[in-house]
Scaffold this motif. Structure first.
Motif, PDB file in Angstrom:
ATOM      1  N   VAL A   1      37.805  49.030  42.887  1.00 56.18           N
ATOM      2  CA  VAL A   1      38.680  48.913  41.720  1.00 56.18           C
ATOM      3  C   VAL A   1      40.053  48.395  42.138  1.00 56.18           C
ATOM      4  O   VAL A   1      40.624  47.514  41.484  1.00 56.18           O
ATOM      5  CB  VAL A   1      38.797  50.269  40.986  1.00 56.18           C
ATOM      6  N   VAL A   2      40.579  48.905  43.237  1.00 52.12           N
ATOM      7  CA  VAL A   2      41.883  48.443  43.731  1.00 52.12           C
ATOM      8  C   VAL A   2      41.814  46.957  44.084  1.00 52.12           C
ATOM      9  O   VAL A   2      42.701  46.182  43.724  1.00 52.12           O
ATOM     10  CB  VAL A   2      42.339  49.279  44.955  1.00 52.12           C
ATOM     11  N   ALA A   3      40.738  46.550  44.771  1.00 53.41           N
ATOM     12  CA  ALA A   3      40.603  45.140  45.157  1.00 53.41           C
ATOM     13  C   ALA A   3      40.477  44.239  43.936  1.00 53.41           C
ATOM     14  O   ALA A   3      41.117  43.184  43.859  1.00 53.41           O
ATOM     15  CB  ALA A   3      39.395  44.966  46.080  1.00 53.41           C
ATOM     16  N   GLY A   4      39.658  44.638  42.966  1.00 56.39           N
ATOM     17  CA  GLY A   4      39.500  43.836  41.748  1.00 56.39           C
ATOM     18  C   GLY A   4      40.780  43.753  40.943  1.00 56.39           C
ATOM     19  O   GLY A   4      41.144  42.679  40.440  1.00 56.39           O
ATOM     20  N   ALA A   5      41.487  44.866  40.827  1.00 54.32           N
ATOM     21  CA  ALA A   5      42.750  44.873  40.088  1.00 54.32           C
ATOM     22  C   ALA A   5      43.790  44.006  40.790  1.00 54.32           C
ATOM     23  O   ALA A   5      44.548  43.276  40.143  1.00 54.32           O
ATOM     24  CB  ALA A   5      43.265  46.301  39.942  1.00 54.32           C
ATOM     25  N   PHE A   6      43.806  44.060  42.122  1.00 52.92           N
ATOM     26  CA  PHE A   6      44.761  43.264  42.887  1.00 52.92           C
ATOM     27  C   PHE A   6      44.495  41.768  42.711  1.00 52.92           C
ATOM     28  O   PHE A   6      45.415  40.993  42.457  1.00 52.92           O
ATOM     29  CB  PHE A   6      44.698  43.644  44.370  1.00 52.92           C
ATOM     30  N   VAL A   7      43.237  41.363  42.830  1.00 51.48           N
ATOM     31  CA  VAL A   7      42.902  39.939  42.705  1.00 51.48           C
ATOM     32  C   VAL A   7      43.226  39.427  41.307  1.00 51.48           C
ATOM     33  O   VAL A   7      43.812  38.351  41.154  1.00 51.48           O
ATOM     34  CB  VAL A   7      41.414  39.701  43.061  1.00 51.48           C
ATOM     35  N   LEU A   8      42.857  40.179  40.280  1.00 48.95           N
ATOM     36  CA  LEU A   8      43.166  39.729  38.924  1.00 48.95           C
ATOM     37  C   LEU A   8      44.671  39.691  38.666  1.00 48.95           C
ATOM     38  O   LEU A   8      45.159  38.827  37.939  1.00 48.95           O
ATOM     39  CB  LEU A   8      42.483  40.620  37.895  1.00 48.95           C
ATOM     40  N   ALA A   9      45.427  40.602  39.262  1.00 49.05           N
ATOM     41  CA  ALA A   9      46.882  40.589  39.090  1.00 49.05           C
ATOM     42  C   ALA A   9      47.510  39.399  39.803  1.00 49.05           C
ATOM     43  O   ALA A   9      48.429  38.775  39.279  1.00 49.05           O
ATOM     44  CB  ALA A   9      47.482  41.893  39.598  1.00 49.05           C
ATOM     45  N   VAL A  10      47.008  39.089  40.995  1.00 46.11           N
ATOM     46  CA  VAL A  10      47.538  37.924  41.727  1.00 46.11           C
ATOM     47  C   VAL A  10      47.247  36.648  40.960  1.00 46.11           C
ATOM     48  O   VAL A  10      48.126  35.799  40.769  1.00 46.11           O
ATOM     49  CB  VAL A  10      46.938  37.858  43.155  1.00 46.11           C
ATOM     50  N   VAL A  11      46.005  36.494  40.506  1.00 44.82           N
ATOM     51  CA  VAL A  11      45.639  35.288  39.758  1.00 44.82           C
ATOM     52  C   VAL A  11      46.392  35.240  38.430  1.00 44.82           C
ATOM     53  O   VAL A  11      46.852  34.178  38.008  1.00 44.82           O
ATOM     54  CB  VAL A  11      44.116  35.234  39.538  1.00 44.82           C
ATOM     55  N   GLY A  12      46.539  36.377  37.777  1.00 42.60           N
ATOM     56  CA  GLY A  12      47.251  36.425  36.503  1.00 42.60           C
ATOM     57  C   GLY A  12      48.729  36.100  36.619  1.00 42.60           C
ATOM     58  O   GLY A  12      49.363  35.710  35.637  1.00 42.60           O
ATOM     59  N   ALA A  13      49.304  36.230  37.802  1.00 41.81           N
ATOM     60  CA  ALA A  13      50.719  35.934  37.987  1.00 41.81           C
ATOM     61  C   ALA A  13      50.991  34.433  38.085  1.00 41.81           C
ATOM     62  O   ALA A  13      52.137  34.013  37.973  1.00 41.81           O
ATOM     63  CB  ALA A  13      51.253  36.632  39.240  1.00 41.81           C
ATOM     64  N   ILE A  14      49.956  33.635  38.278  1.00 41.32           N
ATOM     65  CA  ILE A  14      50.137  32.178  38.297  1.00 41.32           C
ATOM     66  C   ILE A  14      50.498  31.752  36.882  1.00 41.32           C
ATOM     67  O   ILE A  14      49.777  32.070  35.932  1.00 41.32           O
ATOM     68  CB  ILE A  14      48.845  31.473  38.777  1.00 41.32           C
ATOM     69  N   PRO A  15      51.604  31.031  36.697  1.00 38.38           N
ATOM     70  CA  PRO A  15      52.140  30.818  35.355  1.00 38.38           C
ATOM     71  C   PRO A  15      51.169  30.351  34.264  1.00 38.38           C
ATOM     72  O   PRO A  15      50.970  31.057  33.311  1.00 38.38           O
ATOM     73  CB  PRO A  15      53.261  29.816  35.577  1.00 38.38           C
ATOM     74  N   VAL A  16      50.550  29.218  34.319  1.00 34.14           N
ATOM     75  CA  VAL A  16      49.704  28.774  33.216  1.00 34.14           C
ATOM     76  C   VAL A  16      48.231  28.908  33.575  1.00 34.14           C
ATOM     77  O   VAL A  16      47.427  29.399  32.796  1.00 34.14           O
ATOM     78  CB  VAL A  16      50.020  27.307  32.841  1.00 34.14           C
ATOM     79  N   LEU A  17      47.893  28.494  34.746  1.00 33.02           N
ATOM     80  CA  LEU A  17      46.514  28.493  35.199  1.00 33.02           C
ATOM     81  C   LEU A  17      45.940  29.894  35.333  1.00 33.02           C
ATOM     82  O   LEU A  17      44.751  30.107  35.131  1.00 33.02           O
ATOM     83  CB  LEU A  17      46.434  27.743  36.535  1.00 33.02           C
ATOM     84  N   GLY A  18      46.784  30.875  35.627  1.00 33.11           N
ATOM     85  CA  GLY A  18      46.324  32.246  35.820  1.00 33.11           C
ATOM     86  C   GLY A  18      45.680  32.834  34.584  1.00 33.11           C
ATOM     87  O   GLY A  18      44.635  33.478  34.667  1.00 33.11           O
ATOM     88  N   ASN A  19      46.282  32.618  33.417  1.00 35.18           N
ATOM     89  CA  ASN A  19      45.699  33.139  32.179  1.00 35.18           C
ATOM     90  C   ASN A  19      44.360  32.487  31.881  1.00 35.18           C
ATOM     91  O   ASN A  19      43.434  33.145  31.410  1.00 35.18           O
ATOM     92  CB  ASN A  19      46.657  32.935  31.007  1.00 35.18           C
ATOM     93  N   LEU A  20      44.252  31.212  32.163  1.00 34.90           N
ATOM     94  CA  LEU A  20      42.999  30.508  31.936  1.00 34.90           C
ATOM     95  C   LEU A  20      41.898  31.052  32.847  1.00 34.90           C
ATOM     96  O   LEU A  20      40.783  31.313  32.405  1.00 34.90           O
ATOM     97  CB  LEU A  20      43.191  29.003  32.168  1.00 34.90           C
ATOM     98  N   ILE A  21      42.221  31.260  34.101  1.00 31.86           N
ATOM     99  CA  ILE A  21      41.231  31.756  35.063  1.00 31.86           C
ATOM    100  C   ILE A  21      40.820  33.194  34.736  1.00 31.86           C
ATOM    101  O   ILE A  21      39.632  33.525  34.764  1.00 31.86           O
ATOM    102  CB  ILE A  21      41.770  31.646  36.501  1.00 31.86           C
ATOM    103  N   THR A  22      41.778  34.049  34.433  1.00 32.67           N
ATOM    104  CA  THR A  22      41.425  35.439  34.118  1.00 32.67           C
ATOM    105  C   THR A  22      40.611  35.528  32.829  1.00 32.67           C
ATOM    106  O   THR A  22      39.720  36.375  32.724  1.00 32.67           O
ATOM    107  CB  THR A  22      42.669  36.335  34.019  1.00 32.67           C
ATOM    108  N   THR A  23      40.886  34.670  31.863  1.00 30.30           N
ATOM    109  CA  THR A  23      40.076  34.636  30.647  1.00 30.30           C
ATOM    110  C   THR A  23      38.663  34.183  30.962  1.00 30.30           C
ATOM    111  O   THR A  23      37.683  34.773  30.497  1.00 30.30           O
ATOM    112  CB  THR A  23      40.709  33.700  29.602  1.00 30.30           C
TER     113      THR A  23
END
Length: 185
Positions: free
Chosen positions: A144-166
């Motif tokens: 859970v920690v690893a998954g939350a960390f990866v999604l948070a790192v990817v989500g912090a990328i300004p525009v592309l992060g939201n697209l990838i997490t979606t």
């Protein structure tokens, strides 16, 4: 016609709000430290929320979590297609139903169910990503920690992060929607 004027004024208000949204989205010229603080804060908030969400699912329903991860491993393609259906097609249908007064009776509970499916699907995605990263069959707290960390790192990328997490979130949402549909049938 009063209804034509009403529609025209609503359309004008929506257009004005959309232009205001574009203006707000433009970031003012600032220093790099402001950008770093903003991105760090965004990362921290998303990480904590994902950690709580994934941890709650794993803590409250470990058997369900394991079953959803097994289904994702068995057929990720079908889960993604179900996610597209639940994340894009169902909201469009609900909006079209909401046009009629009688459709609101279906739309309001439908939106609530869709919200819960999305929330649980996001938690499944967190556990799934963490399990994939750690190479484990069953999720645990470190997954859970690893998954939350990866999604948070990817989500912090300004525009592309939201697209990838979606995009990645469609997998978890799809497996939950497919399971809900199978239990309903």
């Amino acid at each position: 016609m009063p209804s034509t004027r009403l529609l025209a004024s609503i359309a004008s208000a929506v257009a004005a709000c959309s232009f205001a949204g574009v203006a707000v989205a433009q970031s003012p010229m600032g220093s790099e430290s402001e950008l770093a603080v903003r991105l760090g804060l965004q990362f921290g908030v998303v990480f904590v929320l994902n950690l709580l969400l994934g941890g709650a699912l794993l803590g409250l329903a470990p058997e369900y979590t394991q079953r959803m991860l097994d289904e994702l491993r068995d057929d990720a393609g079908a889960a993604f297609l179900w996610g597209l259906l639940a994340g894009i097609a169902v909201p469009i249908c609900l909006v079209l139903l909401a046009i009629t007064i009688i459709g609101l009776v279906v739309t309001i509970p439908g939106i609530l169910v869709l919200f819960v499916v999305g929330l649980v699907g996001n938690a499944v995605t967190i556990c799934w990503l963490g399990s994939l990263i750690r190479g484990r069959e069953s999720p645990d707290a470190l997954s859970v920690v690893a998954g939350a960390f990866v999604l948070a790192v990817v989500g912090a990328i300004p525009v592309l992060g939201n697209l990838i997490t979606t995009f990645v979130g469609f997998f978890g949402m799809g497996v939950v929607a497919e399971d809900l549909y199978a239990s309903w049938r």
